[in-house]
Scaffold this motif. Structure first.
Motif, PDB file in Angstrom:
ATOM      1  N   ASN A 186     -35.095 -41.834  11.639  1.00  0.00           N
ATOM      2  CA  ASN A 186     -33.896 -41.021  11.381  1.00  0.00           C
ATOM      3  C   ASN A 186     -33.997 -39.619  11.995  1.00  0.00           C
ATOM      4  O   ASN A 186     -33.595 -38.614  11.392  1.00  0.00           O
ATOM      5  N   GLY A 187     -34.539 -39.567  13.209  1.00  0.00           N
ATOM      6  CA  GLY A 187     -34.671 -38.271  13.875  1.00  0.00           C
ATOM      7  C   GLY A 187     -33.365 -37.819  14.505  1.00  0.00           C
ATOM      8  O   GLY A 187     -32.333 -38.495  14.374  1.00  0.00           O
ATOM      9  N   LEU A 188     -33.431 -36.691  15.189  1.00  0.00           N
ATOM     10  CA  LEU A 188     -32.241 -36.192  15.898  1.00  0.00           C
ATOM     11  C   LEU A 188     -31.867 -37.156  17.021  1.00  0.00           C
ATOM     12  O   LEU A 188     -32.730 -37.834  17.584  1.00  0.00           O
ATOM     13  N   GLU A 189     -30.598 -37.156  17.348  1.00  0.00           N
ATOM     14  CA  GLU A 189     -30.098 -38.021  18.424  1.00  0.00           C
ATOM     15  C   GLU A 189     -29.636 -37.125  19.573  1.00  0.00           C
ATOM     16  O   GLU A 189     -28.811 -36.224  19.360  1.00  0.00           O
ATOM     17  N   LEU A 196     -26.712 -34.226  20.166  1.00  0.00           N
ATOM     18  CA  LEU A 196     -27.087 -33.011  20.885  1.00  0.00           C
ATOM     19  C   LEU A 196     -27.202 -33.274  22.378  1.00  0.00           C
ATOM     20  O   LEU A 196     -27.684 -34.335  22.774  1.00  0.00           O
TER      21      LEU A 196
END
Lengths: 228, 444
Positions: B185-188, B213
């Motif tokens: 569930n990290g940044l995309e 991002l």
């Protein structure tokens, strides 16, 4: 099902671009406003009022006449001080921020650039550039309405108010007006103190309220508050 | 009904183009070393795909991409398809897209090609043919997406009278795909090489619309085999998925092109440890090599036990002796393609060559048979475009987009590219082509 995960994140480079986007947008808007005031004097009162404008703006007076000044200051892309160059710098920052500021916000800059280019071709003078002012006002409306990330919005507005105060000081506006703008500037902090240099900030405040705000140090402190 | 939709869109085309300009719908090209951005020419007359055709295309594309994904897993693991003699091993190991570093590496959720751009043409008899599979970084979806947003705004009547699938959901499909493969569930993020890339508009527009991002190489760092986004105040946030718009060669200077400033050092290691999803995966080039294209229908049969629904254009591989003899004898009526080239480059039509050139090409084919494929020239349909005030017919293709996540989804639209040159079959934007919206009609 629509994703609810937030992908918020601002790098320091991006923060710098947001800040400069705010500054350039305000510079375009305010330069046109101040230019109109000086141009009014140039009509029948003081043909060389543009020299006073250049001095206050802090730009070199490289112009041969009032007409040459208007033509070059508005449209000359080789003139680093010109309005068209300010717009290009604004665009250079904003185009790299589309995902943050949204396409609609960006579009007002493109519209302004297109209009400037066609105005140059048609030989339009300052009187024909109200549309650029309208585009900048629409841009600010779009910033307010379409940018949902508070930090992004506030960095842009911080740049806007720094530029606005800078020009107000340069053009001898009253301290009341400047303090009003300063209150707006402080609203942009919202706990993001790490983005700003406290020392510069308090030094600027002192200049404003204790020492002579027309002192050149005031501008130096103001322009160094943002540190991302 | 046809008259209504055509005429209204044509009447409004100046307004549509003004909107395109205002939104900066551009692509960049380098000419003589100088970067220039220009508006992507848009033709107001849409390509229309009937529902009946679409059902077949959609089913065929899902089947094809499923097989290609299985092939990629197989090639970087057991290589059963080679061992079973379906594809000669030379076609794998001599492919510039094959990356030995990917051996034994399994990407997140075992998906290699998350976004596949499959180029199709329709023959005059109505048959659809696949011309190319693009499994690395196929671009172009943003253009019909924004064109639809604008045309709906400018000419709402057109969309009241024509019942078609909405295509503005591409970014939602992209996001769904990224969500599915996201690690921890990290940044995309979309990783872009920057403003001076020809598709920068697309990178930034998709980031905006998908709500992810947009990152540049300097924004990312790998520590302890995990990727982080460098935020303000030295805060690092874990990245779970990267939709990279940079080719394999430049993505990690410690593993591939060492001089690359566009990549992120140690990214490959983070990927191979399973700590980040890369969309599309490393090493996909082995499957969209023009030589491998020949074998895709065989892959479908091998992996899925089904006949391929979509046909390849009739293709010959000079690598096989029998094919080589045929190609050399029939060169003047075939089209020859260099397997290592893309973007419409390295394509030669025998009919356009004089005897000297034909002899040269024959020699090239004999010396390096693996480097070339030959295809029958498909007399694909012409589409109407506006040339000034006149309607004229021009060659066009269709890039369909297939997104592979939890499900395999075919975007009900696509990028229709057309040539503006009446004598050309090359539709690529880098060679002066324009684009159209693609309407997929709903069942009445």
């Amino acid at each position: 099902m629509e994703s609810t995960k937030k992908n918020d994140g601002i790098s320091s480079v991006k923060a710098g671009r947001l800040y400069w986007m705010g500054r350039y947008a305000e510079r375009v808007y305010h330069a046109l406003h101040l230019l109109r005031k000086h141009y009014d004097r140039m009509i029948d009162e003081e043909p060389n009022a543009y020299k006073d404008f250049c001095f206050k703006m802090g730009i070199a007076d490289q112009y041969t006449s009032a007409e040459n000044f208007i033509e070059s200051y508005l449209y000359d892309s080789e003139n680093p001080d010109s309005i068209i160059n300010m717009l290009e710098h604004l665009n250079d920052n904003a185009i790299l921020l589309r995902e943050e500021i949204k396409s609609e916000t960006l579009s007002y800059i493109q519209l302004a650039i297109n209009y400037m280019k066609s105005s140059k071709m048609k030989g339009k003078g300052l009187g024909g550039l109200q549309y650029i002012t309208d585009c900048m006002l629409a841009l600010w409306g779009s910033v307010d309405e379409r940018i949902f990330t508070r930090q992004v919005r506030h960095i842009i507005l911080f740049g806007k108010f720094v530029e606005c105060i800078d020009l107000h000081i340069r053009f001898d506006y009253s301290l009341d007006r400047i303090n009003n703008l300063y209150d707006r500037l402080k609203e942009c902090f919202y706990g993001d103190y790490e983005l700003f240099d406290e020392v510069q900030f308090y030094a600027f405040e002192k200049q404003l309220n204790i020492y002579n705000y027309k002192d050149s140090k005031t501008l130096a402190f103001l322009n160094n508050i943002f540190k991302a | 009904m046809e008259v209504v939709m055509y005429e209204l869109l044509i009447k409004q085309r100046d307004t549509v183009n003004k909107w395109m300009d205002r939104f900066g719908v551009r692509f960049g090209i380098y000419k003589n070393g100088v970067f220039n951005e220009q508006l992507f020419p848009f033709d107001p007359i849409p390509r229309i795909i009937t529902n009946e055709d679409w059902v077949e295309i959609e089913t065929g594309l899902k089947q094809r991409v499923l097989a290609l994904n299985k092939f990629l897993y197989d090639i970087y693991h057991e290589k059963k398809i080679v061992k079973d003699g379906v594809i000669p091993e030379e076609f794998i190991y001599s492919s510039s897209g094959y990356l030995p570093q990917c051996e034994g590496v399994t990407p997140s959720k075992n998906i290699y090609s998350h976004i596949s751009g499959i180029d199709l043409v329709q023959n005059k008899d109505g048959t659809w043919y696949v011309l190319e599979d693009n499994l690395r970084i196929p671009s172009g979806a943003s253009y019909p997406m924004i064109a639809r947003s604008i045309t709906r705004k400018v000419s709402p009547e057109t969309f009241k009278t024509n019942i078609l699938y909405d295509n503005r959901n591409y970014s939602a499909l992209l996001r769904k795909t990224m969500d599915y493969v996201n690690v921890d569930n990290g940044l995309e993020v979309i990783l872009t090489p920057g403003r001076y890339n020809s598709a920068y508009f697309e990178h930034s527009y998709l980031a905006e619309k998908a709500g992810v991002l947009l990152a540049y190489a300097d924004d990312l760092i790998v520590e302890d085999d995990k990727v982080y986004y460098k935020g303000l105040y030295d805060k690092k946030e874990r990245v779970g998925v990267i939709y990279r718009r940079i080719s394999d060669d430049f993505l990690d200077p410690l593993v591939f092109e060492s001089g690359s400033l566009l990549g992120v050092p140690n990214l490959f290691r983070a990927y191979s440890e399973g700590n980040v999803a890369i969309v599309n995966a490393f090493g996909n080039g082995v499957a969209d090599d023009k030589g491998i294209y020949y074998f895709v229908p065989k892959m479908v049969e091998y992996y899925l036990g089904e006949k391929a629904i979509l046909k390849n254009a009739p293709t010959y591989l000079p690598y096989f002796e029998e094919d080589q003899t045929f190609v050399l004898e029939n060169l003047s009526r075939l089209v020859i393609k260099d397997v290592a080239e893309a973007g419409g480059y390295g394509v030669m039509f025998g009919r356009d060559m004089d005897d000297i050139r034909l002899a040269e090409v024959r020699k090239l084919v004999e010396i390096e048979p693996r480097r070339w494929i030959a295809q029958e020239v498909i007399d694909f349909i012409d589409l109407e475009i506006m040339d000034g005030e006149k309607k004229v017919l021009r060659k066009s293709d269709l890039r369909a987009f297939v997104l592979s996540g939890e499900d395999t989804m075919v975007w009900p639209s696509g990028l229709t590219r057309y040539t503006r040159n009446p004598h050309s079959f090359i539709v690529n934007s880098s060679q002066g082509g324009g684009f159209k919206d693609t309407w997929v009609m709903k069942k009445q």
